[in-house]
Design an enzyme around this catalytic site. Structure first.
Site, PDB file in Angstrom:
ATOM      1  N   LYS A 146       1.015  -0.788  -0.210  1.00 50.16           N
ATOM      2  CA  LYS A 146      -0.069  -0.096  -0.280  1.00 50.16           C
ATOM      3  C   LYS A 146       1.278   1.366   0.118  1.00 50.16           C
ATOM      4  O   LYS A 146       1.720   1.018   1.141  1.00 50.16           O
ATOM      5  CB  LYS A 146      -0.810  -0.119   1.482  1.00 50.16           C
ATOM      6  N   ASP A 159       6.246  -5.839  -9.945  1.00 46.52           N
ATOM      7  CA  ASP A 159       6.690  -4.613 -11.296  1.00 46.52           C
ATOM      8  C   ASP A 159       5.875  -3.342 -10.514  1.00 46.52           C
ATOM      9  O   ASP A 159       6.667  -2.369 -10.314  1.00 46.52           O
ATOM     10  CB  ASP A 159       5.083  -4.891 -12.224  1.00 46.52           C
ATOM     11  N   GLY A 160       5.151  -3.326  -9.819  1.00 46.98           N
ATOM     12  CA  GLY A 160       4.544  -1.559  -8.665  1.00 46.98           C
ATOM     13  C   GLY A 160       5.936  -1.057  -7.887  1.00 46.98           C
ATOM     14  O   GLY A 160       6.279  -0.090  -8.186  1.00 46.98           O
ATOM     15  N   ASP A 188       4.499 -13.987  -8.629  1.00 51.68           N
ATOM     16  CA  ASP A 188       3.315 -14.621 -10.173  1.00 51.68           C
ATOM     17  C   ASP A 188       4.722 -14.590 -11.554  1.00 51.68           C
ATOM     18  O   ASP A 188       3.617 -14.930 -12.115  1.00 51.68           O
ATOM     19  CB  ASP A 188       2.364 -13.263 -10.184  1.00 51.68           C
ATOM     20  N   ARG A 225     -15.872 -36.890  -7.729  1.00 49.97           N
ATOM     21  CA  ARG A 225     -16.118 -35.147  -7.438  1.00 49.97           C
ATOM     22  C   ARG A 225     -15.034 -34.199  -7.977  1.00 49.97           C
ATOM     23  O   ARG A 225     -14.438 -34.747  -8.757  1.00 49.97           O
ATOM     24  CB  ARG A 225     -15.497 -34.718  -6.084  1.00 49.97           C
ATOM     25  N   MET A 261      -2.546 -18.155  -7.221  1.00 51.50           N
ATOM     26  CA  MET A 261      -3.059 -16.699  -7.293  1.00 51.50           C
ATOM     27  C   MET A 261      -2.654 -16.772  -8.909  1.00 51.50           C
ATOM     28  O   MET A 261      -2.415 -17.514  -9.661  1.00 51.50           O
ATOM     29  CB  MET A 261      -1.770 -16.632  -5.668  1.00 51.50           C
ATOM     30  N   GLY A 262      -2.732 -15.391  -9.064  1.00 53.99           N
ATOM     31  CA  GLY A 262      -2.110 -15.177 -11.037  1.00 53.99           C
ATOM     32  C   GLY A 262      -3.270 -14.146 -10.875  1.00 53.99           C
ATOM     33  O   GLY A 262      -4.144 -14.180 -11.968  1.00 53.99           O
ATOM     34  N   ARG A 270       2.035 -18.491  -0.645  1.00 56.39           N
ATOM     35  CA  ARG A 270       3.335 -16.932  -0.415  1.00 56.39           C
ATOM     36  C   ARG A 270       4.128 -17.471   0.910  1.00 56.39           C
ATOM     37  O   ARG A 270       5.022 -16.888   0.831  1.00 56.39           O
ATOM     38  CB  ARG A 270       2.618 -15.596  -0.607  1.00 56.39           C
TER      39      ARG A 270
HETATM   40  O1  F6P Z   1       1.445 -10.132  -6.861  1.00 54.01           O
HETATM   41  C1  F6P Z   1       0.973 -10.734  -5.863  1.00 54.01           C
HETATM   42  C2  F6P Z   1      -0.531 -11.296  -5.698  1.00 54.01           C
HETATM   43  O2  F6P Z   1       0.187 -12.751  -4.413  1.00 54.01           O
HETATM   44  C3  F6P Z   1      -1.176 -11.714  -6.189  1.00 54.01           C
HETATM   45  O3  F6P Z   1      -0.970 -12.693  -7.013  1.00 54.01           O
HETATM   46  C4  F6P Z   1      -2.048 -11.659  -5.546  1.00 54.01           C
HETATM   47  O4  F6P Z   1      -3.396 -11.141  -6.219  1.00 54.01           O
HETATM   48  C5  F6P Z   1      -2.200 -10.387  -4.047  1.00 54.01           C
HETATM   49  O5  F6P Z   1      -0.265 -10.551  -4.419  1.00 54.01           O
HETATM   50  C6  F6P Z   1      -2.492 -10.442  -3.630  1.00 54.01           C
HETATM   51  O6  F6P Z   1      -2.407  -9.669  -2.811  1.00 54.01           O
HETATM   52  P1  F6P Z   1      -2.168  -9.606  -0.941  1.00 54.01           P
HETATM   53  O7  F6P Z   1      -1.625  -9.482  -0.431  1.00 54.01           O
HETATM   54  O8  F6P Z   1      -2.939  -7.666  -0.694  1.00 54.01           O
HETATM   55  O9  F6P Z   1      -3.610  -9.493  -0.572  1.00 54.01           O
END
Ligand code: F6P
Length: 366
Positions: free
Chosen positions: A78, A120-121, A144, A179, A186-187, A293
């Site tokens: 953020k 990237d950010g 990602d 099932r 994620m992605g 993560r």
């Molecule tokens: O960019 C990495 C990532 O794990 C994305 O795949 C996912 O949308 C985002 O971060 C989730 O971020 P946060 O921790 O803010 O939920």
């Protein structure tokens, strides 16, 4: 002899391997008698906050941390120096640009160079600061794998391993109960985690952001996997996947400084769409979320992260600023930040892995 100071920080979402990069930087710097390493807490917040939160990183601080997930420096996705959240007198929030003030403060703190470990950010922030004259080197991270100028970002392979192990587990329960199992991974923009884990885990369907899906094509693949009521089907869906003509699933949190829509729930949505399309088999879904993560990086990511850390420090020593270290097998190279953030690494439909997946009978729901 006056010590030179390099400041390290981790920005954006955390990712397995961040600590291995920090350790690589500190270990390489410790071979230079005239350099010391400091760490800034929670991305650039440690400099922007009062009192300043900056810690000295020596050999003791980084001992053995290549095995640890997360980041010893903390992180945030953020705000940042160009968009610092500020509360206004009427109680509403806005953002302000504090980049010039921060660069002045870094100079006051005796920081000669900065290493910014982030996606990237974060690298866009590196570019902006570099344009303002800050000596900065970028290190690409993200599970990602969506940065285009590096073969891989670290953290990605660990996430793929976690997803693959999860598919292995789901297969046994799916087969036992006949099932359909949907696993959401994620992605956000890129389907690399879904694609790799679908191939490795032997999934039947792989839905990714780059290929909007047709629910009837997904249904057809499911039916193909059943002999009357016996059979099972594993669907891997990336959080950023969407139906043809539809939109992503998530919520706009409205949090100031948070750039994204918080994605999540496409798996639930997909289950409902499949039922509505007439799929009568039992359907269950699992959202892996941040499990992907967290935890220990696998060996590949520890090695890549260590290479990035050592080379990033060497870029500082060589004065190669305004660049991002990148993996260009088998070498670690430097990419100008401008180029590094120009385009995302998305799954190209001509990609060999898409070809392989199709060859294995995996449906993309086209
Ligand atoms: O960019 C990495 C990532 O794990 C994305 O795949 C996912 O949308 C985002 O971060 C989730 O971020 P946060 O921790 O803010 O939920």
């Amino acid at each position: 002899m006056a010590l030179k100071r390099v400041m390290v920080l981790t920005g954006g979402g955390d990712c397995p391997g961040l600590n291995a990069v920090i350790r690589g930087i500190v270990k390489r710097a410790s071979q230079e008698p005239d350099w010391e390493v400091v760490g800034c807490i929670e991305s650039f917040n440690g400099v922007l906050r009062e009192p300043t939160e900056i810690v000295v990183l020596d050999g003791k601080a980084v001992r053995g941390i290549q095995t640890q997930g997360g980041t010893i420096l903390g992180t945030t996705n953020k705000g940042g120096p160009f968009a610092w959240p500020m509360k206004q007198p009427d109680g509403t929030w806005t953002t302000v640009d504090r980049s010039d003030e921060m660069i002045r403060k870094l100079s006051y703190l005796g920081v000669d160079a900065v290493i910014n470990i982030g996606g990237d950010g974060s690298q866009r922030i590196s570019l902006g600061l570099s344009k303002k004259g800050l000596n900065i080197v970028g290190v690409p991270k993200t599970i990602d794998n969506d940065l285009s100028m590096t073969d891989y970002t670290f953290g990605f392979q660990t996430a793929v391993q976690i997803c693959t192990e999860a598919i292995d587990k789901l297969v046994t329960t799916a087969a036992s109960h006949n099932r359909v199992f949907i696993m959401e991974v994620m992605g956000r923009d890129a389907g690399w985690i879904a694609l790799h884990s679908a191939i490795a885990g032997g999934a039947d369907v792989c839905l990714i952001p780059e290929i909007p899906y047709d629910i009837n094509a997904v249904k057809a693949k499911i039916e193909q996997r059943y002999n009357k009521r016996h059979g099972f089907c594993i669907i891997v869906v990336a959080e950023g996947a969407k139906p043809k003509g539809g939109d992503v699933t998530g919520e706009n949190t409205g949090e100031v400084g948070y750039q994204h829509i918080k994605l999540g729930g496409v798996g639930v949505q997909l289950a409902a769409e499949l039922r509505a399309a007439g799929v009568e088999h039992d359907i269950r879904y699992t959202i892996l979320g941040h499990l992907q993560r967290g935890g220990t990086p696998i060996a590949f990511d520890r090695v890549l992260a260590s290479e990035f850390g050592v080379r990033a420090m060497e870029f500082v020593l060589e004065g190669r600023f305004g660049q991002m270290v990148a993996y260009n097998h088998p070498n670690i190279v430097g990419i100008p930040l401008e180029e590094a953030v120009r385009e995302q690494n998305l799954v190209n439909l001509d990609n060999s892995l898409v070809h392989t997946a199709k060859g294995l009978g995996i449906s993309f729901g086209e």
